[in-house]
Design an enzyme around this catalytic site. Sequence first.
Site, PDB file in Angstrom:
ATOM      1  N   ARG A 143       0.876  -1.186   0.000  1.00 49.06           N
ATOM      2  CA  ARG A 143       0.000   0.000   0.000  1.00 49.06           C
ATOM      3  C   ARG A 143       0.899   1.218   0.000  1.00 49.06           C
ATOM      4  O   ARG A 143       1.683   1.427   0.941  1.00 49.06           O
ATOM      5  CB  ARG A 143      -0.921   0.013   1.215  1.00 49.06           C
ATOM      6  CG  ARG A 143      -1.605   1.358   1.422  1.00 49.06           C
ATOM      7  CD  ARG A 143      -2.723   1.319   2.413  1.00 49.06           C
ATOM      8  NE  ARG A 143      -3.863   0.633   1.857  1.00 49.06           N
ATOM      9  CZ  ARG A 143      -5.102   0.679   2.374  1.00 49.06           C
ATOM     10  NH1 ARG A 143      -5.337   1.395   3.466  1.00 49.06           N
ATOM     11  NH2 ARG A 143      -6.085   0.034   1.809  1.00 49.06           N
TER      12      ARG A 143
ATOM     13  N   HIS B 149      -7.337   1.076  -6.527  1.00 47.16           N
ATOM     14  CA  HIS B 149      -7.503   0.154  -5.382  1.00 47.16           C
ATOM     15  C   HIS B 149      -8.082  -1.155  -5.951  1.00 47.16           C
ATOM     16  O   HIS B 149      -9.214  -1.541  -5.665  1.00 47.16           O
ATOM     17  CB  HIS B 149      -8.434   0.775  -4.348  1.00 47.16           C
ATOM     18  CG  HIS B 149      -8.347   0.151  -2.982  1.00 47.16           C
ATOM     19  ND1 HIS B 149      -7.550  -0.942  -2.699  1.00 47.16           N
ATOM     20  CD2 HIS B 149      -8.960   0.480  -1.813  1.00 47.16           C
ATOM     21  CE1 HIS B 149      -7.682  -1.256  -1.427  1.00 47.16           C
ATOM     22  NE2 HIS B 149      -8.524  -0.418  -0.856  1.00 47.16           N
TER      23      HIS B 149
ATOM     24  N   GLN C 280      -9.672  -4.014  -3.765  1.00 50.63           N
ATOM     25  CA  GLN C 280     -10.999  -3.665  -3.265  1.00 50.63           C
ATOM     26  C   GLN C 280     -12.056  -4.004  -4.302  1.00 50.63           C
ATOM     27  O   GLN C 280     -13.136  -4.515  -3.979  1.00 50.63           O
ATOM     28  CB  GLN C 280     -11.048  -2.168  -2.938  1.00 50.63           C
ATOM     29  CG  GLN C 280     -12.392  -1.691  -2.423  1.00 50.63           C
ATOM     30  CD  GLN C 280     -12.731  -2.244  -1.065  1.00 50.63           C
ATOM     31  OE1 GLN C 280     -11.962  -2.111  -0.134  1.00 50.63           O
ATOM     32  NE2 GLN C 280     -13.886  -2.889  -0.941  1.00 50.63           N
TER      33      GLN C 280
ATOM     34  N   ASP D 114     -17.565   6.540  -1.988  1.00 48.01           N
ATOM     35  CA  ASP D 114     -16.345   6.456  -1.182  1.00 48.01           C
ATOM     36  C   ASP D 114     -16.260   7.738  -0.366  1.00 48.01           C
ATOM     37  O   ASP D 114     -16.979   8.707  -0.648  1.00 48.01           O
ATOM     38  CB  ASP D 114     -15.128   6.304  -2.115  1.00 48.01           C
ATOM     39  CG  ASP D 114     -13.818   6.123  -1.357  1.00 48.01           C
ATOM     40  OD1 ASP D 114     -13.858   5.638  -0.208  1.00 48.01           O
ATOM     41  OD2 ASP D 114     -12.761   6.464  -1.914  1.00 48.01           O
TER      42      ASP D 114
ATOM     43  N   CYS E  31     -16.337   1.018   0.205  1.00 48.42           N
ATOM     44  CA  CYS E  31     -15.133   0.252   0.571  1.00 48.42           C
ATOM     45  C   CYS E  31     -14.787   0.369   2.049  1.00 48.42           C
ATOM     46  O   CYS E  31     -14.041  -0.448   2.569  1.00 48.42           O
ATOM     47  CB  CYS E  31     -13.954   0.677  -0.293  1.00 48.42           C
ATOM     48  SG  CYS E  31     -13.375   2.349   0.022  1.00 48.42           S
TER      49      CYS E  31
ATOM     50  N   ARG F 254     -12.980  -9.034   0.938  1.00 44.91           N
ATOM     51  CA  ARG F 254     -11.555  -8.678   0.771  1.00 44.91           C
ATOM     52  C   ARG F 254     -10.695  -9.921   1.039  1.00 44.91           C
ATOM     53  O   ARG F 254      -9.716 -10.161   0.332  1.00 44.91           O
ATOM     54  CB  ARG F 254     -11.165  -7.555   1.744  1.00 44.91           C
ATOM     55  CG  ARG F 254     -11.781  -6.199   1.461  1.00 44.91           C
ATOM     56  CD  ARG F 254     -11.281  -5.597   0.168  1.00 44.91           C
ATOM     57  NE  ARG F 254      -9.853  -5.438   0.112  1.00 44.91           N
ATOM     58  CZ  ARG F 254      -9.159  -4.400   0.607  1.00 44.91           C
ATOM     59  NH1 ARG F 254      -9.807  -3.404   1.175  1.00 44.91           N
ATOM     60  NH2 ARG F 254      -7.851  -4.323   0.502  1.00 44.91           N
TER      61      ARG F 254
HETATM   62  N1   CP Z   1     -11.166  -0.367   2.148  1.00 39.15           N
HETATM   63  C1   CP Z   1      -9.924  -0.362   2.666  1.00 39.15           C
HETATM   64  O1   CP Z   1      -8.939  -0.447   1.934  1.00 39.15           O
HETATM   65  O2   CP Z   1      -9.865  -0.294   4.006  1.00 39.15           O
HETATM   66  P1   CP Z   1      -8.538  -0.021   4.852  1.00 39.15           P
HETATM   67  O3   CP Z   1      -8.039   1.359   4.443  1.00 39.15           O
HETATM   68  O4   CP Z   1      -8.966  -0.077   6.282  1.00 39.15           O
HETATM   69  O5   CP Z   1      -7.531  -1.072   4.507  1.00 39.15           O
END
Ligand code: CP
Length: 327
Positions: free
Chosen positions: A102, A129, A132, A225, A265, A293
Amino acid sequence: MTTRHFLTDLDLSPEELTRVLNLADWMKANPYAIKPLAGPQTAAVFFDKTSTRTRISFGSGIAALGGSPLIINPGESQLGHKESIADTARVLERQVSLIVWRTYAQTGLEEMAEHSRAPVINALSDDYHPCQLLADLQAAREKLGSLAGRSLAYLGDAANNMANSYLLAGVNAGMDVRIAGPGGYLPSQDIILAAEERAAQTGAKVTITTDPGAALQGAEVVATDTWVSMGQEEEKEQRMRLFGDYQVSAEAMGKAAEGAVVLHCLPAYRGAEITAEVLDGEQSIIWDEAENRLHAQKALMAWLLVESGLADGETARLVREAEAGTA
Ligand code: CP
Protein backbone atom coordinates in the site's frame (compact mmCIF):
# COMPACT_ATOMS: atom_id res chain seq x y z
CA MET A 1 7.21 -18.44 -17.06
CA THR A 2 6.71 -14.70 -16.68
CA THR A 3 5.74 -13.40 -13.26
CA ARG A 4 2.21 -12.02 -13.09
CA HIS A 5 1.67 -8.89 -11.01
CA PHE A 6 -1.56 -7.09 -10.08
CA LEU A 7 -0.97 -3.35 -10.15
CA THR A 8 -4.15 -2.06 -11.82
CA ASP A 9 -7.66 -3.38 -12.45
CA LEU A 10 -6.74 -3.98 -16.09
CA ASP A 11 -3.88 -6.34 -15.26
CA LEU A 12 -6.47 -9.12 -15.50
CA SER A 13 -8.09 -9.75 -18.85
CA PRO A 14 -11.91 -9.91 -18.77
CA GLU A 15 -11.74 -13.71 -18.90
CA GLU A 16 -9.11 -13.83 -16.16
CA LEU A 17 -11.24 -11.56 -13.97
CA THR A 18 -14.13 -14.03 -14.21
CA ARG A 19 -11.78 -16.89 -13.38
CA VAL A 20 -10.40 -15.11 -10.30
CA LEU A 21 -13.95 -14.31 -9.11
CA ASN A 22 -14.95 -17.96 -9.62
CA LEU A 23 -11.92 -19.01 -7.61
CA ALA A 24 -12.81 -16.49 -4.88
CA ASP A 25 -16.32 -17.96 -4.61
CA TRP A 26 -14.91 -21.49 -4.35
CA MET A 27 -12.31 -20.47 -1.77
CA LYS A 28 -15.02 -18.71 0.26
CA ALA A 29 -16.84 -22.06 0.46
CA ASN A 30 -13.59 -24.04 0.96
CA PRO A 31 -11.42 -21.65 2.99
CA TYR A 32 -8.45 -23.91 3.79
CA ALA A 33 -8.33 -26.21 0.75
CA ILE A 34 -5.71 -24.33 -1.30
CA LYS A 35 -2.31 -23.76 0.32
CA PRO A 36 0.18 -22.36 -2.19
CA LEU A 37 2.21 -20.75 0.62
CA ALA A 38 2.60 -23.97 2.67
CA GLY A 39 5.99 -24.21 4.29
CA PRO A 40 5.21 -21.66 5.62
CA GLN A 41 6.47 -19.31 2.92
CA THR A 42 6.56 -15.59 3.72
CA ALA A 43 4.61 -12.81 2.05
CA ALA A 44 5.83 -9.25 2.70
CA VAL A 45 3.01 -6.72 3.22
CA PHE A 46 4.21 -3.10 3.24
CA PHE A 47 2.06 -0.20 4.44
CA ASP A 48 3.02 3.39 3.69
CA LYS A 49 -0.49 4.44 4.79
CA THR A 50 -2.81 3.30 7.56
CA SER A 51 -5.23 0.38 7.07
CA THR A 52 -7.67 -1.89 8.85
CA ARG A 53 -9.33 -4.09 6.21
CA THR A 54 -6.33 -4.48 3.94
CA ARG A 55 -4.00 -5.33 6.82
CA ILE A 56 -6.37 -7.86 8.39
CA SER A 57 -7.49 -9.48 5.15
CA PHE A 58 -3.97 -9.92 3.77
CA GLY A 59 -2.65 -11.09 7.15
CA SER A 60 -5.47 -13.60 7.60
CA GLY A 61 -5.49 -14.60 3.95
CA ILE A 62 -1.76 -15.32 3.78
CA ALA A 63 -2.03 -17.46 6.93
CA ALA A 64 -5.02 -19.36 5.49
CA LEU A 65 -2.97 -20.07 2.34
CA GLY A 66 -0.40 -21.80 4.57
CA GLY A 67 2.00 -18.87 4.68
CA SER A 68 3.38 -16.36 7.14
CA PRO A 69 2.53 -12.66 6.69
CA LEU A 70 5.35 -10.21 7.39
CA ILE A 71 3.62 -6.85 7.99
CA ILE A 72 5.92 -3.84 7.57
CA ASN A 73 4.40 -0.62 8.91
CA PRO A 74 5.22 2.94 7.79
CA GLY A 75 8.74 3.89 8.77
CA GLU A 76 9.86 0.34 9.64
CA SER A 77 11.94 -0.45 6.56
CA GLN A 78 14.53 1.28 4.36
CA LEU A 79 12.14 1.10 1.39
CA GLY A 80 11.96 4.29 -0.63
CA HIS A 81 14.02 6.51 1.65
CA LYS A 82 17.29 4.75 2.57
CA GLU A 83 17.19 2.17 -0.22
CA SER A 84 15.81 2.26 -3.76
CA ILE A 85 12.68 0.36 -4.68
CA ALA A 86 14.66 -1.66 -7.23
CA ASP A 87 17.28 -2.79 -4.68
CA THR A 88 14.54 -3.61 -2.18
CA ALA A 89 12.81 -5.77 -4.81
CA ARG A 90 16.10 -7.57 -5.60
CA VAL A 91 16.43 -8.53 -1.92
CA LEU A 92 12.76 -9.38 -1.38
CA GLU A 93 12.42 -11.72 -4.36
CA ARG A 94 15.10 -13.97 -2.82
CA GLN A 95 13.33 -14.21 0.54
CA VAL A 96 9.57 -13.92 0.10
CA SER A 97 6.96 -15.46 -2.21
CA LEU A 98 4.71 -12.42 -2.61
CA ILE A 99 5.00 -8.66 -2.15
CA VAL A 100 1.90 -6.66 -1.20
CA TRP A 101 2.30 -2.88 -1.00
CA ARG A 102 0.00 0.00 0.00
CA THR A 103 1.73 3.15 -1.16
CA TYR A 104 1.34 6.54 -2.85
CA ALA A 105 2.81 6.60 -6.38
CA GLN A 106 1.79 3.97 -8.93
CA THR A 107 5.29 4.29 -10.41
CA GLY A 108 6.71 2.82 -7.20
CA LEU A 109 4.66 -0.32 -7.64
CA GLU A 110 5.71 -0.54 -11.28
CA GLU A 111 9.38 -0.27 -10.30
CA MET A 112 8.96 -2.95 -7.62
CA ALA A 113 7.28 -5.28 -10.13
CA GLU A 114 9.93 -4.63 -12.78
CA HIS A 115 12.65 -5.95 -10.45
CA SER A 116 10.79 -8.75 -8.66
CA ARG A 117 10.33 -12.38 -9.62
CA ALA A 118 7.81 -12.59 -6.76
CA PRO A 119 4.33 -11.32 -7.74
CA VAL A 120 3.64 -7.74 -6.61
CA ILE A 121 0.11 -6.73 -5.55
CA ASN A 122 -1.21 -3.17 -5.31
CA ALA A 123 -2.92 -2.85 -1.93
CA LEU A 124 -3.97 0.75 -2.78
CA SER A 125 -2.09 3.53 -4.53
CA ASP A 126 -2.97 7.13 -5.33
CA ASP A 127 -4.42 5.91 -8.64
CA TYR A 128 -6.11 2.53 -8.01
CA HIS A 129 -7.50 0.15 -5.38
CA PRO A 130 -7.84 -3.00 -7.50
CA CYS A 131 -8.01 -5.54 -4.65
CA GLN A 132 -11.00 -3.66 -3.27
CA LEU A 133 -12.76 -3.99 -6.62
CA LEU A 134 -12.28 -7.75 -6.69
CA ALA A 135 -14.15 -7.89 -3.38
CA ASP A 136 -16.81 -5.45 -4.62
CA LEU A 137 -17.44 -7.39 -7.82
CA GLN A 138 -17.58 -10.66 -5.91
CA ALA A 139 -20.18 -9.18 -3.52
CA ALA A 140 -22.27 -7.68 -6.33
CA ARG A 141 -22.18 -10.93 -8.33
CA GLU A 142 -23.18 -12.95 -5.27
CA LYS A 143 -26.26 -10.75 -4.84
CA LEU A 144 -27.23 -10.12 -8.49
CA GLY A 145 -26.10 -13.44 -10.00
CA SER A 146 -24.13 -11.82 -12.83
CA LEU A 147 -22.17 -8.67 -13.73
CA ALA A 148 -22.05 -8.25 -17.52
CA GLY A 149 -24.73 -5.82 -18.70
CA ARG A 150 -25.58 -4.69 -15.16
CA SER A 151 -25.43 -0.96 -14.38
CA LEU A 152 -23.10 0.48 -11.74
CA ALA A 153 -23.26 4.12 -10.58
CA TYR A 154 -20.41 5.64 -8.56
CA LEU A 155 -21.12 9.00 -6.93
CA GLY A 156 -18.81 11.47 -5.21
CA ASP A 157 -15.12 12.23 -5.59
CA ALA A 158 -14.77 10.82 -9.08
CA ALA A 159 -11.11 11.78 -9.44
CA ASN A 160 -9.88 9.43 -6.73
CA ASN A 161 -8.46 5.91 -6.79
CA MET A 162 -11.82 4.23 -6.05
CA ALA A 163 -13.55 5.99 -8.94
CA ASN A 164 -10.74 4.92 -11.28
CA SER A 165 -10.97 1.34 -10.08
CA TYR A 166 -14.79 1.23 -10.29
CA LEU A 167 -14.55 2.47 -13.86
CA LEU A 168 -11.81 0.08 -14.98
CA ALA A 169 -12.94 -3.02 -13.10
CA GLY A 170 -16.57 -2.36 -14.01
CA VAL A 171 -15.87 -2.21 -17.75
CA ASN A 172 -13.58 -5.23 -17.43
CA ALA A 173 -16.62 -7.10 -16.08
CA GLY A 174 -18.75 -5.83 -18.99
CA MET A 175 -20.88 -3.47 -16.89
CA ASP A 176 -22.66 -0.21 -17.76
CA VAL A 177 -20.51 2.07 -15.60
CA ARG A 178 -21.68 5.59 -14.74
CA ILE A 179 -19.24 7.82 -12.84
CA ALA A 180 -20.67 11.05 -11.39
CA GLY A 181 -18.84 13.87 -9.64
CA PRO A 182 -18.56 17.64 -9.77
CA GLY A 183 -16.60 19.34 -12.56
CA GLY A 184 -12.88 19.12 -11.85
CA TYR A 185 -13.37 15.91 -9.82
CA LEU A 186 -13.87 13.43 -12.65
CA PRO A 187 -11.51 10.71 -13.95
CA SER A 188 -8.57 11.84 -16.07
CA GLN A 189 -8.62 11.45 -19.84
CA ASP A 190 -6.02 8.66 -19.62
CA ILE A 191 -8.29 6.62 -17.36
CA ILE A 192 -11.37 7.28 -19.50
CA LEU A 193 -9.51 6.24 -22.67
CA ALA A 194 -8.26 3.04 -21.01
CA ALA A 195 -11.81 2.28 -19.85
CA GLU A 196 -13.26 2.90 -23.32
CA GLU A 197 -10.66 0.66 -24.91
CA ARG A 198 -11.46 -2.21 -22.53
CA ALA A 199 -15.20 -1.53 -22.86
CA ALA A 200 -14.88 -2.05 -26.63
CA GLN A 201 -13.71 -5.61 -25.88
CA THR A 202 -16.31 -6.46 -23.25
CA GLY A 203 -19.42 -4.68 -24.48
CA ALA A 204 -19.38 -2.42 -21.43
CA LYS A 205 -20.61 1.19 -21.42
CA VAL A 206 -18.83 4.24 -20.01
CA THR A 207 -20.65 7.38 -18.84
CA ILE A 208 -18.85 10.25 -17.12
CA THR A 209 -21.22 12.92 -15.86
CA THR A 210 -21.68 15.75 -13.37
CA ASP A 211 -25.37 14.78 -12.98
CA PRO A 212 -25.87 12.30 -10.10
CA GLY A 213 -29.51 11.70 -11.08
CA ALA A 214 -28.50 10.62 -14.59
CA ALA A 215 -25.91 8.22 -13.19
CA LEU A 216 -28.38 6.74 -10.71
CA GLN A 217 -31.27 6.22 -13.14
CA GLY A 218 -32.11 2.50 -12.88
CA ALA A 219 -28.66 1.62 -11.54
CA GLU A 220 -28.41 -1.90 -10.11
CA VAL A 221 -25.24 -1.24 -8.12
CA VAL A 222 -24.64 2.09 -6.34
CA ALA A 223 -21.21 2.86 -4.92
CA THR A 224 -19.49 5.71 -3.16
CA ASP A 225 -16.35 6.46 -1.18
CA THR A 226 -15.22 8.96 1.42
CA TRP A 227 -15.13 12.56 0.27
CA VAL A 228 -11.97 13.18 2.30
CA SER A 229 -9.27 10.64 1.49
CA MET A 230 -6.01 10.13 3.36
CA GLY A 231 -3.95 13.33 3.16
CA GLN A 232 -6.93 15.60 2.28
CA GLU A 233 -8.01 16.35 5.87
CA GLU A 234 -7.24 20.09 5.53
CA GLU A 235 -9.74 20.36 2.63
CA LYS A 236 -12.54 18.72 4.63
CA GLU A 237 -14.99 21.65 4.85
CA GLN A 238 -14.58 22.61 1.20
CA ARG A 239 -15.07 18.99 0.13
CA MET A 240 -18.19 18.52 2.24
CA ARG A 241 -19.78 21.44 0.35
CA LEU A 242 -18.44 20.40 -3.05
CA PHE A 243 -19.75 16.82 -2.97
CA GLY A 244 -23.02 17.47 -1.09
CA ASP A 245 -25.22 16.78 -4.13
CA TYR A 246 -23.61 13.37 -4.59
CA GLN A 247 -24.62 11.85 -1.26
CA VAL A 248 -25.98 8.28 -1.39
CA SER A 249 -29.23 8.81 0.52
CA ALA A 250 -32.67 7.20 0.52
CA GLU A 251 -33.76 9.91 -1.93
CA ALA A 252 -30.85 9.09 -4.25
CA MET A 253 -31.60 5.36 -3.99
CA GLY A 254 -35.15 6.14 -5.12
CA LYS A 255 -33.72 6.81 -8.59
CA ALA A 256 -31.82 3.50 -8.69
CA ALA A 257 -33.33 0.17 -9.70
CA GLU A 258 -35.63 -1.59 -7.29
CA GLY A 259 -33.44 -4.08 -5.44
CA ALA A 260 -30.27 -2.14 -6.20
CA VAL A 261 -27.33 -2.97 -3.95
CA VAL A 262 -25.03 -0.47 -2.25
CA LEU A 263 -21.25 -0.70 -1.96
CA HIS A 264 -18.75 1.32 0.08
CA CYS A 265 -15.13 0.25 0.57
CA LEU A 266 -15.05 1.65 4.16
CA PRO A 267 -14.21 3.43 6.35
CA ALA A 268 -17.49 5.33 5.85
CA TYR A 269 -18.69 8.65 7.24
CA ARG A 270 -22.42 8.36 7.96
CA GLY A 271 -24.15 11.63 7.07
CA ALA A 272 -21.45 12.65 4.57
CA GLU A 273 -21.03 10.52 1.41
CA ILE A 274 -23.70 8.05 2.59
CA THR A 275 -26.53 8.28 5.08
CA ALA A 276 -26.76 5.91 8.04
CA GLU A 277 -30.16 4.81 6.72
CA VAL A 278 -28.62 3.51 3.49
CA LEU A 279 -25.37 2.17 4.92
CA ASP A 280 -27.19 0.20 7.61
CA GLY A 281 -30.24 -0.54 5.45
CA GLU A 282 -31.46 -3.58 3.54
CA GLN A 283 -29.87 -2.63 0.23
CA SER A 284 -26.39 -2.41 1.74
CA ILE A 285 -24.03 -5.31 0.96
CA ILE A 286 -21.15 -3.40 2.51
CA TRP A 287 -20.34 -6.00 5.18
CA ASP A 288 -20.26 -8.82 2.60
CA GLU A 289 -18.01 -6.57 0.53
CA ALA A 290 -15.66 -6.10 3.50
CA GLU A 291 -15.62 -9.86 4.18
CA ASN A 292 -14.85 -10.56 0.55
CA ARG A 293 -11.56 -8.68 0.77
CA LEU A 294 -10.33 -11.88 2.43
CA HIS A 295 -11.71 -14.33 -0.12
CA ALA A 296 -10.96 -12.29 -3.24
CA GLN A 297 -7.37 -11.56 -2.21
CA LYS A 298 -6.73 -15.20 -1.28
CA ALA A 299 -7.96 -16.15 -4.75
CA LEU A 300 -5.80 -13.46 -6.34
CA MET A 301 -2.66 -14.56 -4.47
CA ALA A 302 -3.18 -18.24 -5.31
CA TRP A 303 -3.96 -17.40 -8.93
CA LEU A 304 -0.90 -15.16 -9.40
CA LEU A 305 1.38 -17.84 -7.92
CA VAL A 306 -0.06 -20.49 -10.25
CA GLU A 307 0.11 -18.23 -13.31
CA SER A 308 3.70 -17.32 -12.46
CA GLY A 309 4.74 -20.98 -12.16
CA LEU A 310 5.44 -20.54 -8.45
CA ALA A 311 2.89 -22.98 -7.01
CA ASP A 312 3.08 -26.75 -6.48
CA GLY A 313 1.26 -29.14 -8.81
CA GLU A 314 -1.63 -29.93 -6.45
CA THR A 315 -2.33 -26.22 -5.87
CA ALA A 316 -2.24 -25.56 -9.61
CA ARG A 317 -4.68 -28.43 -10.28
CA LEU A 318 -7.14 -27.23 -7.65
CA VAL A 319 -6.92 -23.58 -8.76
CA ARG A 320 -7.53 -24.51 -12.39
CA GLU A 321 -10.57 -26.63 -11.48
CA ALA A 322 -12.03 -24.02 -9.12
CA GLU A 323 -11.60 -21.12 -11.54
CA ALA A 324 -13.27 -23.16 -14.27
CA GLY A 325 -16.14 -24.14 -11.96
CA THR A 326 -15.31 -27.86 -12.11
CA ALA A 327 -13.81 -28.33 -8.62
N1 CP B 1 -11.17 -0.37 2.15
C1 CP B 1 -9.92 -0.36 2.67
O1 CP B 1 -8.94 -0.45 1.93
O2 CP B 1 -9.86 -0.29 4.01
P1 CP B 1 -8.54 -0.02 4.85
O3 CP B 1 -8.04 1.36 4.44
O4 CP B 1 -8.97 -0.08 6.28
O5 CP B 1 -7.53 -1.07 4.51
